[in-house]
Write an enzyme that holds these catalytic residues in place. Structure first.
Site, PDB file in Angstrom:
ATOM      1  N   PRO A 129       0.781  -1.246   0.000  1.00  0.00           N
ATOM      2  CA  PRO A 129       0.000   0.000   0.000  1.00  0.00           C
ATOM      3  C   PRO A 129       0.815   1.300   0.000  1.00  0.00           C
ATOM      4  O   PRO A 129       0.787   2.072   0.963  1.00  0.00           O
ATOM      5  CB  PRO A 129      -0.828  -0.136   1.280  1.00  0.00           C
ATOM      6  CG  PRO A 129       0.050  -0.932   2.193  1.00  0.00           C
ATOM      7  CD  PRO A 129       0.758  -1.913   1.298  1.00  0.00           C
ATOM      8  N   CYS A 130       1.484   1.598  -1.105  1.00  0.00           N
ATOM      9  CA  CYS A 130       2.271   2.829  -1.179  1.00  0.00           C
ATOM     10  C   CYS A 130       1.376   4.071  -1.125  1.00  0.00           C
ATOM     11  O   CYS A 130       1.860   5.161  -0.819  1.00  0.00           O
ATOM     12  CB  CYS A 130       3.181   2.839  -2.400  1.00  0.00           C
ATOM     13  SG  CYS A 130       2.348   2.515  -3.958  1.00  0.00           S
ATOM     14  N   HIS A 131       0.073   3.904  -1.361  1.00  0.00           N
ATOM     15  CA  HIS A 131      -0.844   5.041  -1.228  1.00  0.00           C
ATOM     16  C   HIS A 131      -0.935   5.516   0.223  1.00  0.00           C
ATOM     17  O   HIS A 131      -1.378   6.638   0.466  1.00  0.00           O
ATOM     18  CB  HIS A 131      -2.235   4.690  -1.772  1.00  0.00           C
ATOM     19  CG  HIS A 131      -2.885   3.534  -1.095  1.00  0.00           C
ATOM     20  ND1 HIS A 131      -2.622   2.223  -1.449  1.00  0.00           N
ATOM     21  CD2 HIS A 131      -3.786   3.483  -0.071  1.00  0.00           C
ATOM     22  CE1 HIS A 131      -3.343   1.428  -0.675  1.00  0.00           C
ATOM     23  NE2 HIS A 131      -4.050   2.157   0.161  1.00  0.00           N
TER      24      HIS A 131
END
Length: 183
Positions: free
Chosen positions: A147-149
């Site tokens: 989850p780089c968001h």
């Protein structure tokens, strides 16, 4: 060359339609290896060419592969609010070194929360490497699942995102971190 490519590796892929646009998912026997945003035909073709070059085999369309079918099911459930995390084997072969270390650490950032670039750098023992963490986020071959968001600027800014800022906002709104866009 055998039927599975130079290294005995088989890559299968499928494109799924989602509320954030088409996503390409690709997998090897080891696990999910790539997720690509905005997978229109030209983007898909470029991504498949990169995979063929990096993994040494031509990817084959196979939406019915058990691993891809499960990945599609889990991503759909996540994007519709029915799932908060993923339980999929991941193939990390497209990323290594510091970037892989940062992305593995990112897996520990829970649904509905965010972490700053500098905080993530400290977590991997490199407190001055917040800019390098940003580079690692941009190199993430498995966005959404890794989850780089959830990585944001320490001053409250949303930061960058390979899938586009609107997609990042929508994912953070889905997780309750940001309000839903008004329009």
């Amino acid at each position: 060359m055998d039927s599975h490519g130079r290294y005995g590796r088989r890559v299968v892929w499928s494109v799924m339609d989602t509320g954030i646009g088409p996503l390409l998912l690709a997998a090897t026997r080891e696990g999910l290896v790539n997720v690509v945003f905005h997978a229109t035909d030209p983007v898909r073709d470029r991504a498949l060419g990169r995979l063929a070059s990096r993994l040494g085999t031509e990817p084959a369309e196979a939406p019915g592969s058990p691993l891809l079918a499960e990945a599609i099911r889990q991503v759909e459930a996540y994007l519709t609010g029915g799932r908060r995390d993923f339980d999929l084997p991941l193939d990390w072969s497209l990323i290594s070194g510091f970037n892989r270390e940062v992305l593995r650490e990112l897996l520990g950032v829970p649904y509905g929360s965010v972490v700053g670039y500098g905080d993530l750098a400290r977590r991997v023992g490199q407190p001055g490497a917040s800019q390098a963490v940003g580079v690692a986020m941009g190199a993430n071959p498995l966005p959404v699942v890794v989850p780089c968001h959830r990585v944001v600027e320490s001053g409250g800014g949303i930061g960058g995102f390979g899938g586009g800022l609107e997609t990042k906002r929508r994912l953070l709104a889905l997780e309750g971190v940001l309000p839903e866009p008004l329009f």
